[in-house]
Design a protein around this motif. Structure first.
Motif, mmCIF file in Angstrom:
data_model
loop_
_atom_site.group_PDB
_atom_site.id
_atom_site.type_symbol
_atom_site.label_atom_id
_atom_site.label_comp_id
_atom_site.label_asym_id
_atom_site.label_seq_id
_atom_site.Cartn_x
_atom_site.Cartn_y
_atom_site.Cartn_z
ATOM 1 N N THR A 171 67.966 88.326 13.455
ATOM 2 C CA THR A 171 68.168 87.720 14.773
ATOM 3 C C THR A 171 66.997 88.097 15.663
ATOM 4 O O THR A 171 66.685 89.284 15.832
ATOM 5 C CB THR A 171 69.479 88.210 15.415
ATOM 6 O OG1 THR A 171 70.567 87.896 14.530
ATOM 7 C CG2 THR A 171 69.724 87.541 16.753
ATOM 8 N N LEU A 172 66.336 87.071 16.206
ATOM 9 C CA LEU A 172 65.189 87.296 17.081
ATOM 10 C C LEU A 172 65.546 86.871 18.499
ATOM 11 O O LEU A 172 65.987 85.742 18.723
ATOM 12 C CB LEU A 172 63.974 86.466 16.618
ATOM 13 C CG LEU A 172 63.513 86.641 15.171
ATOM 14 C CD1 LEU A 172 62.399 85.650 14.849
ATOM 15 C CD2 LEU A 172 63.031 88.052 14.924
ATOM 16 N N ALA A 173 65.378 87.788 19.453
ATOM 17 C CA ALA A 173 65.495 87.436 20.871
ATOM 18 C C ALA A 173 64.075 87.180 21.365
ATOM 19 O O ALA A 173 63.173 88.005 21.153
ATOM 20 C CB ALA A 173 66.133 88.573 21.654
ATOM 21 N N LEU A 174 63.861 86.025 21.962
ATOM 22 C CA LEU A 174 62.491 85.663 22.337
ATOM 23 C C LEU A 174 62.446 84.847 23.614
ATOM 24 O O LEU A 174 63.461 84.335 24.079
ATOM 25 C CB LEU A 174 61.827 84.896 21.195
ATOM 26 C CG LEU A 174 62.555 83.640 20.711
ATOM 27 C CD1 LEU A 174 61.724 82.414 21.018
ATOM 28 C CD2 LEU A 174 62.802 83.727 19.209
ATOM 29 N N ALA A 175 61.261 84.752 24.185
ATOM 30 C CA ALA A 175 61.009 83.896 25.345
ATOM 31 C C ALA A 175 59.871 82.962 24.974
ATOM 32 O O ALA A 175 58.840 83.404 24.461
ATOM 33 C CB ALA A 175 60.631 84.739 26.557
ATOM 34 N N LEU A 176 60.080 81.666 25.208
ATOM 35 C CA LEU A 176 59.067 80.665 24.857
ATOM 36 C C LEU A 176 58.754 79.799 26.069
ATOM 37 O O LEU A 176 59.655 79.490 26.855
ATOM 38 C CB LEU A 176 59.600 79.727 23.767
ATOM 39 C CG LEU A 176 59.446 80.094 22.300
ATOM 40 C CD1 LEU A 176 59.949 78.931 21.453
ATOM 41 C CD2 LEU A 176 58.019 80.425 21.921
ATOM 42 N N PRO A 177 57.500 79.359 26.217
ATOM 43 C CA PRO A 177 57.206 78.355 27.236
ATOM 44 C C PRO A 177 58.079 77.129 26.997
ATOM 45 O O PRO A 177 58.348 76.766 25.842
ATOM 46 C CB PRO A 177 55.726 78.030 27.005
ATOM 47 C CG PRO A 177 55.169 79.227 26.312
ATOM 48 C CD PRO A 177 56.298 79.768 25.477
ATOM 49 N N ALA A 178 58.524 76.500 28.077
ATOM 50 C CA ALA A 178 59.461 75.372 27.977
ATOM 51 C C ALA A 178 58.960 74.284 27.029
ATOM 52 O O ALA A 178 59.740 73.679 26.294
ATOM 53 C CB ALA A 178 59.710 74.791 29.370
ATOM 54 N N ALA A 179 57.639 74.080 26.999
ATOM 55 C CA ALA A 179 57.070 73.015 26.168
ATOM 56 C C ALA A 179 57.226 73.288 24.674
ATOM 57 O O ALA A 179 57.141 72.366 23.855
ATOM 58 C CB ALA A 179 55.591 72.832 26.503
ATOM 59 N N ALA A 180 57.457 74.552 24.290
ATOM 60 C CA ALA A 180 57.557 74.894 22.866
ATOM 61 C C ALA A 180 58.996 74.883 22.351
ATOM 62 O O ALA A 180 59.227 75.029 21.153
ATOM 63 C CB ALA A 180 56.937 76.278 22.624
ATOM 64 N N VAL A 181 59.965 74.683 23.253
ATOM 65 C CA VAL A 181 61.376 74.758 22.843
ATOM 66 C C VAL A 181 61.755 73.591 21.927
ATOM 67 O O VAL A 181 62.392 73.785 20.885
ATOM 68 C CB VAL A 181 62.296 74.834 24.076
ATOM 69 C CG1 VAL A 181 63.760 74.767 23.665
ATOM 70 C CG2 VAL A 181 62.028 76.123 24.853
ATOM 71 N N ALA A 182 61.356 72.380 22.282
ATOM 72 C CA ALA A 182 61.689 71.206 21.446
ATOM 73 C C ALA A 182 61.085 71.320 20.049
ATOM 74 O O ALA A 182 61.781 71.077 19.050
ATOM 75 C CB ALA A 182 61.245 69.917 22.130
ATOM 76 N N PRO A 183 59.795 71.725 19.910
ATOM 77 C CA PRO A 183 59.250 71.918 18.560
ATOM 78 C C PRO A 183 60.008 72.973 17.748
ATOM 79 O O PRO A 183 60.178 72.819 16.538
ATOM 80 C CB PRO A 183 57.804 72.377 18.820
ATOM 81 C CG PRO A 183 57.453 71.806 20.145
ATOM 82 C CD PRO A 183 58.734 71.820 20.929
ATOM 83 N N LEU A 184 60.506 74.017 18.419
ATOM 84 C CA LEU A 184 61.280 75.038 17.711
ATOM 85 C C LEU A 184 62.604 74.453 17.203
ATOM 86 O O LEU A 184 63.009 74.701 16.068
ATOM 87 C CB LEU A 184 61.539 76.245 18.615
ATOM 88 C CG LEU A 184 62.308 77.403 17.954
ATOM 89 C CD1 LEU A 184 61.485 78.043 16.831
ATOM 90 C CD2 LEU A 184 62.703 78.450 18.982
ATOM 91 N N HIS A 185 63.260 73.660 18.034
ATOM 92 C CA HIS A 185 64.518 73.020 17.612
ATOM 93 C C HIS A 185 64.278 72.065 16.437
ATOM 94 O O HIS A 185 65.086 71.982 15.514
ATOM 95 C CB HIS A 185 65.161 72.266 18.782
ATOM 96 C CG HIS A 185 65.951 73.150 19.699
ATOM 97 N ND1 HIS A 185 67.190 73.654 19.366
ATOM 98 C CD2 HIS A 185 65.672 73.627 20.933
ATOM 99 C CE1 HIS A 185 67.645 74.398 20.362
ATOM 100 N NE2 HIS A 185 66.749 74.397 21.325
ATOM 101 N N ALA A 186 63.138 71.353 16.471
ATOM 102 C CA ALA A 186 62.800 70.442 15.369
ATOM 103 C C ALA A 186 62.609 71.224 14.075
ATOM 104 O O ALA A 186 63.082 70.811 13.005
ATOM 105 C CB ALA A 186 61.536 69.651 15.708
ATOM 106 N N LEU A 187 61.948 72.377 14.165
ATOM 107 C CA LEU A 187 61.753 73.237 12.992
ATOM 108 C C LEU A 187 63.088 73.758 12.476
ATOM 109 O O LEU A 187 63.309 73.821 11.264
ATOM 110 C CB LEU A 187 60.887 74.443 13.376
ATOM 111 C CG LEU A 187 59.379 74.329 13.190
ATOM 112 C CD1 LEU A 187 58.730 75.626 13.645
ATOM 113 C CD2 LEU A 187 59.034 74.053 11.738
ATOM 114 N N ALA A 188 63.958 74.131 13.415
ATOM 115 C CA ALA A 188 65.263 74.667 13.022
ATOM 116 C C ALA A 188 66.021 73.644 12.183
ATOM 117 O O ALA A 188 66.652 73.988 11.176
ATOM 118 C CB ALA A 188 66.075 75.039 14.266
ATOM 119 N N GLY A 189 65.936 72.370 12.574
ATOM 120 C CA GLY A 189 66.606 71.313 11.828
ATOM 121 C C GLY A 189 66.066 71.168 10.419
ATOM 122 O O GLY A 189 66.821 70.951 9.466
#
Length: 199
Positions: A171-189
């Protein structure tokens, strides 16, 4: 939601009909910081007739807090023009104080509005600024095999890894710039890990 914030305290001066206007801006993220700055300015210019001010917290497009004060000038002739300038620029988390030394010639309501607007505009236009990137707090749960890739993703997108914990998964707790959140969700999928907004 990225915006600029003051990099340092900044001061400008200009004179209108013998009245001296000193515009002073500084970073302030909340009312306590803004009021401390105002107290410092009043201490630095104790003999000035007026210390008018406005602040704007958060993004200028969607501020989280605004306030203003005329400090003895006719209502609406000082604080409101300063705030108006703040609301029509790209700088957030800012406190702007305009100190006035009266020069003996009355400016009238319209003249005061123009003078305080001009002082605020002059100060903001020359203010050294830096980017304020809005960060989102997230929690990612993943198989161990994805941990290094996720760490690399965080680094590549200028995020921050806050904490890591291990059980049957990582489990990773992290902070990301708002612009990187959608790419992270796409990767998660595509990779099969989960992303949640941190509470």
């Amino acid at each position: 939601m990225a915006y600029f914030i003051p990099q340092q305290k900044h001061l400008t001066r200009h004179e209108i009909k013998k009245s001296s206007f000193i515009g002073i801006a500084q970073h302030a993220a909340n009312r306590d910081e803004a009021m401390r700055f105002l107290a410092d300015v009043k201490q630095a210019y104790p003999d000035a007739r007026h210390h008018c001010w406005a602040y704007l917290f958060g993004s200028p497009a969607m501020p989280t807090g605004i306030a203003m004060a005329d400090d003895g000038e006719p209502s609406g002739t000082a604080g409101k023009p300063i705030l108006n300038v703040l609301q029509h620029n790209q700088v957030g988390d800012v406190m702007l104080v305009v100190v006035r030394y009266f020069g003996g010639i009355k400016l009238g309501a319209g003249g005061l509005v123009r003078a305080y607007s001009a002082s605020a505009q002059l100060t903001l236009e020359s203010l050294p600024v830096v980017d304020q990137v809005v960060m989102e707090q997230l929690q990612v749960r993943s198989d161990f095999k994805h941990e290094q890739y996720l760490r690399h993703f965080i680094e590549r997108h200028h995020g921050q890894l806050i904490a890591t914990s291990y059980s049957h998964e990582v489990t990773l707790a992290l902070a990301l710039p708002a612009a990187a959140v959608a790419p992270l969700h796409a990767l998660a999928g595509s990779m099969g890990f989960t992303v949640h907004t941190a509470k």
